[in-house]
Design a protein around this motif. Sequence first.
Motif, short mmCIF file in Angstrom:
data_model
loop_
_atom_site.label_atom_id
_atom_site.label_comp_id
_atom_site.label_asym_id
_atom_site.label_seq_id
_atom_site.Cartn_x
_atom_site.Cartn_y
_atom_site.Cartn_z
N SER A 15 53.90 40.57 53.86
CA SER A 15 55.34 40.14 53.15
C SER A 15 55.24 38.41 52.59
N ASP A 16 53.93 38.69 52.61
CA ASP A 16 53.29 37.02 52.46
C ASP A 16 52.51 37.16 51.24
N GLY A 17 51.35 36.02 50.92
CA GLY A 17 50.88 35.84 50.37
C GLY A 17 49.29 36.70 50.95
N PHE A 18 48.30 37.40 50.10
CA PHE A 18 46.90 37.78 50.38
C PHE A 18 45.95 36.85 50.06
N THR A 19 44.83 37.18 50.77
CA THR A 19 43.16 37.36 50.24
C THR A 19 43.12 38.13 49.80
N ALA A 69 48.32 36.87 39.87
CA ALA A 69 49.22 36.13 40.68
C ALA A 69 50.16 37.82 41.20
N LEU A 70 50.48 38.56 41.96
CA LEU A 70 51.12 39.49 42.11
C LEU A 70 52.41 39.68 42.80
N THR A 71 52.86 38.86 43.81
CA THR A 71 54.16 38.37 44.47
C THR A 71 53.83 37.38 45.71
N SER A 72 54.98 36.49 46.33
CA SER A 72 55.00 35.90 46.67
C SER A 72 54.95 36.34 47.73
N GLN A 73 55.31 37.93 47.96
CA GLN A 73 56.09 38.31 49.14
C GLN A 73 54.83 39.98 49.25
N PHE A 74 53.50 40.26 49.56
CA PHE A 74 52.67 41.15 49.07
C PHE A 74 52.71 42.28 50.17
N THR A 75 52.33 43.26 50.88
CA THR A 75 52.64 43.99 52.49
C THR A 75 51.89 44.95 51.79
N TYR A 76 50.94 45.74 52.67
CA TYR A 76 50.48 47.40 52.59
C TYR A 76 49.97 47.29 51.59
N PRO A 77 48.37 46.00 51.45
CA PRO A 77 47.57 47.10 49.93
C PRO A 77 46.52 48.23 50.07
N GLN A 78 46.40 49.34 49.69
CA GLN A 78 45.63 50.33 49.27
C GLN A 78 45.42 50.49 47.89
N VAL A 107 56.24 45.06 46.47
CA VAL A 107 56.62 43.89 46.77
C VAL A 107 57.54 43.82 47.13
N ALA A 108 57.90 42.52 48.31
CA ALA A 108 59.13 42.27 49.11
C ALA A 108 59.32 42.69 50.12
N VAL A 109 60.62 42.63 51.24
CA VAL A 109 59.93 43.04 52.94
C VAL A 109 60.69 44.81 52.82
N SER A 110 60.30 45.07 54.22
CA SER A 110 60.92 45.70 54.84
C SER A 110 62.51 45.99 54.62
N GLY A 111 62.29 47.21 54.92
CA GLY A 111 64.67 47.63 54.31
C GLY A 111 64.11 46.56 52.68
N GLY A 143 62.61 46.68 49.71
CA GLY A 143 61.11 46.69 48.64
C GLY A 143 60.41 47.85 48.05
N ARG A 144 59.67 47.02 47.30
CA ARG A 144 59.42 47.92 46.54
C ARG A 144 57.79 48.40 45.90
N ASN A 145 57.89 49.70 45.66
CA ASN A 145 56.34 50.05 45.47
C ASN A 145 55.32 49.71 44.11
N ALA A 146 54.42 49.19 44.03
CA ALA A 146 53.89 48.80 42.82
C ALA A 146 52.02 48.63 42.98
N LEU A 147 51.73 49.16 41.96
CA LEU A 147 49.98 49.06 41.19
C LEU A 147 49.28 48.44 40.03
N ALA A 148 48.91 47.56 40.54
CA ALA A 148 47.85 47.02 39.33
C ALA A 148 46.23 47.87 39.51
N GLU A 149 45.92 47.80 38.02
CA GLU A 149 44.40 48.14 37.80
C GLU A 149 43.55 47.36 37.75
N TYR A 150 41.92 47.87 37.95
CA TYR A 150 41.08 46.85 37.21
C TYR A 150 39.99 47.75 36.61
N ASP A 151 40.02 47.87 35.23
CA ASP A 151 38.97 48.44 34.85
C ASP A 151 37.35 48.43 34.70
N GLY A 152 37.33 46.98 35.56
CA GLY A 152 36.29 46.88 35.26
C GLY A 152 35.48 45.44 34.78
#
Length: 474
Positions: free
Chosen positions: A133-137, A170-179, A194-198, A200-209
């Motif tokens: 629920s915050d930034g990622f590395t 930059a995706l979101t300042s409240q980021f959780t559960y990378p898969q 995106v956002a917090v437990s209770g 929040g919303r699921n989202a997708l990003a994509e890398y094409d090389g």
Amino acid sequence: MHRRTLLAAALAGAVVTPALASGTARAADPGPSVTRTGTTTLDGQAVFFVSYDGLVNNNAFQKNGLLTYKGYQYAVWYTADRNAVVGRRVLGGSTWSTVKVGHTLRYNDSHNVISMGVSKVDGRLHLNMDSHSDGFTYVKSVAGLMDNPAGLSWTASRFGAPQSTLDGLALTSQFTYPQFVSTPEGKLQLSYRVAVSGNGRNALAEYDGTKWTNLGEWSASTGAYTSEHGSSTARNMYLHGIDYDRNGRLHSFFTWREQNGAVMCNSGGITNHDTGYVYSDDRGRTWRNNAGTVVGVTGGSDKVSVTDAGLVVDPLNPDHSLMNQESQFTDSAGRPHAIISYVPGRFGQCTTNYVADRTANGRAFHVRKNASGTWQKTEIPVPLNSSQRTKLILDKYDNAYAVFPFGRIAGASAASGYTDWKILFDGSGLNAFGEVVIDETRVAQDGVLSFMYQEKSSGTTPSALHVTDFRLPA
């Protein structure tokens, strides 16, 4: 006697025709079996602290904490001095080579896990870590590292500097559960909340090389849900996984968690309810319910919502401490399977302490779509003895294996219609703390069930982290 009684109950509750249930099993196919072939030590002194009833190095929802690619196996963890480490070994080898990737764990939060992914299009290894629920590395390797592991040294110079964005995205300042999940074309997708437990919303990003693109959110947190006790107007969809089958369909089971505790019979429970299912045939751009109706568009205004019809495949109210983020897998025909767990009604209709009640009376269930397209559920006659999650895999014969907390393994045959669940390994000698991290990618490559576990400890005393391997039917 107790186990036989439970098994009888499970069989009675599963309406199946064994000869038809699996659709792929043949009489000559072997049933499930495991033969332990060895255990290796990743770290004799890995970081240890208990948070959310779990460990940061062994949360079952990590995707992937352990993976196999082109003859090598990779693992990620935090050391006793909190350094993020990635290790690799030749499959079947006893020695792991390790690299520190330049990041240290910030908090004693077990959900700040490390997840790995491979972009097959350019042979890079990607890591996303230390987020709840915050930034990622984010760290990625040089191109081609995964394609030529024997020819390229395993050193820190093969990895780029830690970033707080995806190469500037930059995706979101409240980021959780990378898969991470690899697409059939070799691109790499990142699922996240995106956002917090209770709420929040699921989202997708994509890398094409070449670059990362944010595809956007695809589940909604809004809409009204009402139980017999009360109502809630905010929630989040917790995924049991996100996986492509061999035909290119993207599957995801989920459960909803409501923000408002008024939906529960008792405040000591947990607001999770219902097991739902959606799929995508266009690489996660649109989402369909079980009937094939579009119920959400990624990045669009129409998102998958609790009020959408046809999502629930196994209904359950919030009074039974249903676990979120459990497990899923697809079989050889592309049919979806999941493990869910909760306190069955025979133990009462109102859990008052979800940890204690799940530990005392929790049971896991195998939910799957059969060859005729019907959803079936079978109770696995193994007490959880834990509040934590169980993992699922299927072997080349579509036999199912449930890996319970403490490293216990149960199996069921496709030939029986998954009605013959039994313990295959009781966890003896592991001294495992609880949840384990499964190598979901290895089973198809060499028929080995491989999982990472950490030994029990107390307080913040570091303990050993291991990978153990079991040969499955050839």
